[in-house]
Design a protein around this motif. Structure first.
Motif, PDB file in Angstrom:
ATOM      1  N   LYS A 139      13.879 -28.601  18.931  1.00 47.68           N
ATOM      2  CA  LYS A 139      14.232 -28.810  17.523  1.00 47.68           C
ATOM      3  C   LYS A 139      15.725 -28.584  17.296  1.00 47.68           C
ATOM      4  CE  LYS A 139       9.872 -28.040  15.198  1.00 47.68           C
ATOM      5  NZ  LYS A 139       9.248 -27.436  14.020  1.00 47.68           N
ATOM      6  N   GLY A 142      17.607 -31.708  18.283  1.00 48.06           N
ATOM      7  CA  GLY A 142      17.459 -32.736  17.258  1.00 48.06           C
ATOM      8  C   GLY A 142      18.249 -32.427  16.003  1.00 48.06           C
ATOM      9  N   TYR A 146      21.458 -34.577  14.571  1.00 46.36           N
ATOM     10  CA  TYR A 146      21.473 -35.073  13.193  1.00 46.36           C
ATOM     11  C   TYR A 146      22.719 -34.593  12.444  1.00 46.36           C
ATOM     12  CZ  TYR A 146      20.232 -35.478   8.288  1.00 46.36           C
ATOM     13  OH  TYR A 146      20.260 -35.742   6.948  1.00 46.36           O
ATOM     14  N   LEU A 152      19.072 -41.257  12.839  1.00 48.30           N
ATOM     15  CA  LEU A 152      17.698 -40.784  12.988  1.00 48.30           C
ATOM     16  C   LEU A 152      16.919 -41.659  13.961  1.00 48.30           C
ATOM     17  CD1 LEU A 152      16.754 -39.673   9.372  1.00 48.30           C
ATOM     18  CD2 LEU A 152      16.968 -38.235  11.397  1.00 48.30           C
ATOM     19  N   ILE A 155      17.737 -40.359  17.423  1.00 49.35           N
ATOM     20  CA  ILE A 155      17.120 -39.040  17.593  1.00 49.35           C
ATOM     21  C   ILE A 155      15.610 -39.202  17.778  1.00 49.35           C
ATOM     22  CG2 ILE A 155      16.688 -36.807  16.503  1.00 49.35           C
ATOM     23  CD1 ILE A 155      19.475 -37.225  15.094  1.00 49.35           C
ATOM     24  N   MET A 156      14.999 -40.079  16.971  1.00 54.94           N
ATOM     25  CA  MET A 156      13.573 -40.368  17.086  1.00 54.94           C
ATOM     26  C   MET A 156      13.247 -40.842  18.506  1.00 54.94           C
ATOM     27  SD  MET A 156      11.382 -43.286  15.083  1.00 54.94           S
ATOM     28  CE  MET A 156      11.641 -44.593  16.279  1.00 54.94           C
ATOM     29  N   LEU A 159      13.478 -37.990  21.054  1.00 53.84           N
ATOM     30  CA  LEU A 159      12.360 -37.056  20.910  1.00 53.84           C
ATOM     31  C   LEU A 159      11.005 -37.715  21.199  1.00 53.84           C
ATOM     32  CD1 LEU A 159      13.516 -35.200  17.664  1.00 53.84           C
ATOM     33  CD2 LEU A 159      13.570 -34.304  20.007  1.00 53.84           C
ATOM     34  N   HIS A 161       9.366 -39.709  19.245  1.00 50.31           N
ATOM     35  CA  HIS A 161       8.522 -39.716  18.054  1.00 50.31           C
ATOM     36  C   HIS A 161       8.150 -41.155  17.712  1.00 50.31           C
ATOM     37  CE1 HIS A 161      10.088 -35.594  16.442  1.00 50.31           C
ATOM     38  NE2 HIS A 161       9.164 -35.457  17.376  1.00 50.31           N
ATOM     39  N   THR A 167      10.286 -37.631  12.493  1.00 51.86           N
ATOM     40  CA  THR A 167      11.519 -36.991  12.970  1.00 51.86           C
ATOM     41  C   THR A 167      12.178 -36.191  11.847  1.00 51.86           C
ATOM     42  OG1 THR A 167      11.815 -38.723  14.613  1.00 51.86           O
ATOM     43  CG2 THR A 167      13.758 -37.413  14.061  1.00 51.86           C
ATOM     44  N   LYS A 168      12.226 -36.747  10.643  1.00 48.57           N
ATOM     45  CA  LYS A 168      12.825 -36.027   9.504  1.00 48.57           C
ATOM     46  C   LYS A 168      12.081 -34.721   9.244  1.00 48.57           C
ATOM     47  CE  LYS A 168      13.248 -38.716   5.906  1.00 48.57           C
ATOM     48  NZ  LYS A 168      13.316 -39.850   4.971  1.00 48.57           N
ATOM     49  N   TYR A 170      10.252 -33.058  11.374  1.00 47.56           N
ATOM     50  CA  TYR A 170      10.434 -32.237  12.566  1.00 47.56           C
ATOM     51  C   TYR A 170      11.764 -31.485  12.540  1.00 47.56           C
ATOM     52  CZ  TYR A 170      10.339 -31.303  17.616  1.00 47.56           C
ATOM     53  OH  TYR A 170      10.332 -30.719  18.849  1.00 47.56           O
TER      54      TYR A 170
END
Length: 187
Positions: A139, A142, A146, A152, A155-156, A159, A161, A167-168, A170
């Motif tokens: 976390k 991430g 961000y 995002l 990042i998604m 991760l 996701h 993701t937001k 998380y």
């Protein structure tokens, strides 16, 4: 629910504490905050995954246990320093687990519970009030990706996701984060 480490000073204090306490524990933390990997994937790493016999590799490659997806990520400068410190301290065999249990002669990794205890104890020692565990490393990666302006969508993807909404949630974006966006825009 565990939190990312949102305060950069606390993050640096935690890194400093772990670096002094144990090169193994420091490397585990550095891999965690440098890779966005889950602890199950971190604990499976062997020396040969990061070290070519003389120096750190450029990338770490693996298939994630949970998703089965292939993942590759570069070894950053900070992670490289942690690897070199670790190798100088332990000089392990290529087939040894990186995060070896002291009971197993390098033949087995520490448990997820032990990894969680290491991190939560270190966080308590440096005064982090939020609940911290092994998932906090992922976390934290991430959250700081961000905060440093990365999309995002990227990042998604890192991760693994399935949605930006996931993701937001998380990342635990707070009202203070949103307030900062408004202040920074100042149109």
């Amino acid at each position: 629910m565990v939190s990312p480490i949102r305060d950069i000073k606390q993050l640096e204090l935690l890194k400093m504490y772990l670096r002094e306490k144990s090169k193994r524990d420091n490397l585990m933390f550095m891999v965690g905050i440098s890779s966005a990997l889950r602890i199950s994937d971190i604990l499976k790493l062997k020396v040969k995954d990061i070290w070519d016999g003389k120096m750190p590799k450029d990338f770490i490659y693996l298939h994630e246990e949970k998703t089965g997806k292939y993942k590759r990520f570069p070894i950053t400068d900070n992670l490289e320093k942690a690897i070199i410190d670790y190798m100088k301290e332990y000089n392990p065999k290529q087939e040894s687990y990186l995060f070896f249990s002291r009971n197993g002669n390098g033949n087995k990794p520490i448990s997820r519970q032990q990894a969680a205890y290491i991190l939560s104890s270190a966080a308590d020692f440096v005064g982090i009030k939020e609940p911290i565990s092994t998932h906090s490393m992922r976390k934290t990666w991430g959250y700081w990706a961000y905060k440093r302006g990365h999309s995002l969508a990227l990042i998604m993807e890192a991760l693994n996701h399935s949605s930006i909404g996931m993701t937001k949630k998380y990342l635990g974006i707070t009202q203070e984060d949103l307030d900062g966006v408004y202040r920074e825009m100042n149109l």
